[in-house]
Design a protein around this motif. Sequence first.
Motif, PDB file in Angstrom:
ATOM      1  N   GLN A 101       2.663   1.717  -3.333  1.00 23.99           N
ATOM      2  CA  GLN A 101       1.876   2.178  -4.472  1.00 23.99           C
ATOM      3  C   GLN A 101       1.469   3.640  -4.361  1.00 23.99           C
ATOM      4  O   GLN A 101       1.438   4.341  -5.364  1.00 23.99           O
ATOM      5  N   ASP A 102       1.160   4.104  -3.150  1.00 21.33           N
ATOM      6  CA  ASP A 102       0.710   5.504  -3.077  1.00 21.33           C
ATOM      7  C   ASP A 102       1.848   6.482  -2.805  1.00 21.33           C
ATOM      8  O   ASP A 102       1.607   7.674  -2.645  1.00 21.33           O
ATOM      9  N   GLY A 103       3.079   6.002  -2.755  1.00 18.93           N
ATOM     10  CA  GLY A 103       4.209   6.918  -2.617  1.00 18.93           C
ATOM     11  C   GLY A 103       4.616   7.195  -1.180  1.00 18.93           C
ATOM     12  O   GLY A 103       5.595   7.884  -0.942  1.00 18.93           O
ATOM     13  N   SER A 104       3.870   6.657  -0.196  1.00 17.84           N
ATOM     14  CA  SER A 104       4.242   6.905   1.200  1.00 17.84           C
ATOM     15  C   SER A 104       5.589   6.281   1.533  1.00 17.84           C
ATOM     16  O   SER A 104       6.335   6.807   2.354  1.00 17.84           O
ATOM     17  N   GLY A 110       0.828  -1.203   0.000  1.00 19.14           N
ATOM     18  CA  GLY A 110       0.000   0.000   0.000  1.00 19.14           C
ATOM     19  C   GLY A 110       0.863   1.254   0.000  1.00 19.14           C
ATOM     20  O   GLY A 110       0.688   2.156  -0.814  1.00 19.14           O
ATOM     21  N   ASP A 111       1.821   1.284   0.905  1.00 29.69           N
ATOM     22  CA  ASP A 111       2.709   2.436   1.012  1.00 29.69           C
ATOM     23  C   ASP A 111       3.552   2.601  -0.242  1.00 29.69           C
ATOM     24  O   ASP A 111       3.888   3.717  -0.634  1.00 29.69           O
ATOM     25  N   SER A 115       8.480  -4.282  -4.698  1.00 29.64           N
ATOM     26  CA  SER A 115       8.419  -3.589  -5.980  1.00 29.64           C
ATOM     27  C   SER A 115       8.012  -4.511  -7.124  1.00 29.64           C
ATOM     28  O   SER A 115       8.014  -4.102  -8.275  1.00 29.64           O
ATOM     29  N   LEU A 116       7.668  -5.756  -6.801  1.00 30.34           N
ATOM     30  CA  LEU A 116       7.225  -6.674  -7.848  1.00 30.34           C
ATOM     31  C   LEU A 116       5.702  -6.655  -7.903  1.00 30.34           C
ATOM     32  O   LEU A 116       5.047  -6.594  -6.875  1.00 30.34           O
ATOM     33  N   GLU A 161       8.195   5.992  -0.393  1.00 33.97           N
ATOM     34  CA  GLU A 161       9.278   6.871  -0.828  1.00 33.97           C
ATOM     35  C   GLU A 161       9.434   8.036   0.147  1.00 33.97           C
ATOM     36  O   GLU A 161      10.550   8.425   0.483  1.00 33.97           O
ATOM     37  N   GLN A 162       8.298   8.563   0.618  1.00 30.57           N
ATOM     38  CA  GLN A 162       8.367   9.638   1.600  1.00 30.57           C
ATOM     39  C   GLN A 162       9.049   9.157   2.878  1.00 30.57           C
ATOM     40  O   GLN A 162       9.829   9.887   3.475  1.00 30.57           O
ATOM     41  N   ILE A 167      12.955   1.541  -4.619  1.00 30.10           N
ATOM     42  CA  ILE A 167      12.859   2.642  -5.581  1.00 30.10           C
ATOM     43  C   ILE A 167      13.868   2.402  -6.688  1.00 30.10           C
ATOM     44  O   ILE A 167      15.034   2.155  -6.415  1.00 30.10           O
TER      45      ILE A 167
END
Lengths: 255, 213, 227
Positions: C81-84, C78-79, C159-160, C86-87, C226
């Motif tokens: 896919q929504d970019g959390s 979940g994190d 990431s898969l 990376e944050q 990433i």
Amino acid sequence: MNWTWFYRLGSPLWFYQMTTRWLPWLSLLAFVLLTTGLVWGLGFAPQDAKQGNSFRIIYLHVPASFLALAGYFLMATAGAIGLIWKMKLSYMIMKSAAPIGAALTFLALFTGAVWGKPTWGSYWVWDARITSMLILLFLYFGVLALQYAFHNEESGNKASAVLALVGTVNIPIIYKSVDWWYTLHQPSTIKLTSAPSMHPDMFHPLLVMILGFYCFYVVALCLFTRVEILRRERKTAWVGELAARSSNAVEGAKQ
Amino acid sequence: MGNPSLITIENLRFERDDTTVVNCDHLHLDAGDILQVEGPNGSGKTTLLRLLTTALQPCEGTILYCGKSIIECRLEYLSDILFIGHQSAVKLSLTAEENLAWMAMSQLDSSSVLNALESLGLAGYTDIPCYKLSAGQKRRVALARLLISDARIWYLDEPFTAIDREGVKLLERCMKDHVSSGGAVVVSTHQDLDLKGVRHYPILGESLLRACS
Amino acid sequence: MRSHASNGFCAYLRRDLRLSHRRLGEAASPLIFFIMVSTLVPLGITPDPASLALVASGIIWVFALLATMLSANDLFTGDYQDGSLEQLLISPQVLVMPVLGKVTAHWLVTGLPLTIVSPLLGLMLSLPEAGYFPMMASLALGTACLSLLGAVGAALTVSLQKGGMLLALVVMPLYMPVIIFGGATVQYGIDGLAWTGPLAILGAMLAAAIALCPLAIAGVLRLTSIN
């Protein structure tokens, strides 16, 4: 301290040239050792008092099990070196070690099963060592699967290197727990610290076989790594020259 | 030599599977700069921003923050930057207010969070789960971070996606206010910014980043 | 942002718990899976209580393991896919604490409920009475181990696109010591032996996992998530 030798080790070209020079000799050594060990072990070593001739499969089983485990540590070490020093060659070695290790683990399991039939009366017994070997095979499968799951080769390398390291931390735990889980197995026959409980006439050919397997392992690893090097470095000048030279040689042979 | 630039990039190179994705000889960013990174799809804009935010490590080269390598002063640097990427990091099952309070990650009082949301035109939407918001509204929730953050450098990756014309104006004003108070902005977008003094850094076809300001 | 660095653990624990609370149906599915799959055993093997009693402890442990493993896949996706994610990677804090917070939240919504409902399954599968307490104790410690190890696998496969099956392949060998000692604790309890022995080893494993797994997870997330 001078570290240039260390970085030269990381050069795929250097590795390729060194192995081109040494591989024939190493292959010869492996061949001689394996032939001697096999003929000696299968033909001349005395029969086992209880198991008769069926014990002779240890001349394949034991070296294969040794190398299966040692190969895992080698793979993990190569992965660690790759992660720490970002060395491409070491990832290539790691990647090559995985299928060889998995094949040896399978060989160890297979010979174990063949040996088990006359000894225990069944191909498969949930013996501690067999089970540990099976888990080792699963660990190899995990590394292989992870390696090829990534589209991006570098991420695949890093991920499987970390997994190999995590596995290394776990191997002693797995072995100890499986041992604890099932203590009904033959006591270790070869211990590095104490004298072998096997008869020397049986033990010496086994030693030759183990050495032979080590040489064979190195040969196989070098061959796999060379293929990997050529694939990864295919865009470089030296691989281009090599390809041109070998295709010229083929042309020359035809004429 | 005067004061070192806020950000200095030297010979930065990033490879992915033996292809160079980012190759940047020299680039600097001073306080008060707005730098627009332009280039065709796949030219490495996002990768450049990720290198700048330390999400990716370069194969070669250095990025200096106030003259110090960002690897050495990592935590200090990271607390001075703000990155908004393609994915907005908005959690759909949380409300806009909860999302923003989380992203602000500090003991901000709820009134300043609400104010930020209101100035981005989200008044009345602050207490409903974000999955009920439109794409543009979700984007606005993420962009509201800009108003409450005290970071000096903003990295904005395609911030105008899904934003309407009025939103674009709002965002441009945010950026202007930010640089006039001594901040700096790096923004990757295809849109022409209606701002003065924007420096352009086009990334060309072969991932070459060249200065032509 | 800086004030946040010290309590990254609590912040992520609270947020993940809140997210699970908002999607209760999703969060409860490992538990429901655990109960449902256990009914397959009498259907597939035998409803005879004496036979079930023999295998009950192992079956409950295997299903607890599967339920934890299936849910571990969602730990970071979940994190991611929504970019959390990376944050998180670029937030000015040590990555280990938020990671540990997330894993703790995972255990609180999967391992702990499984432990609590396990007596119900013990009842359905005619687990001998002496096994109940050892089972709950071993599940409490063991599922925490499983959450930590599963998180390593989840980080490796985040990431898969289709990481679920691969995650199972990767973590299953690592799970084996846990199930050995978990199953043994219950069996010792049933046989009237000192079951605190294997339980103590589970505790030792948990201590080691708490120390090492977050480091591995943080490293993996930095290296591969990433690109």
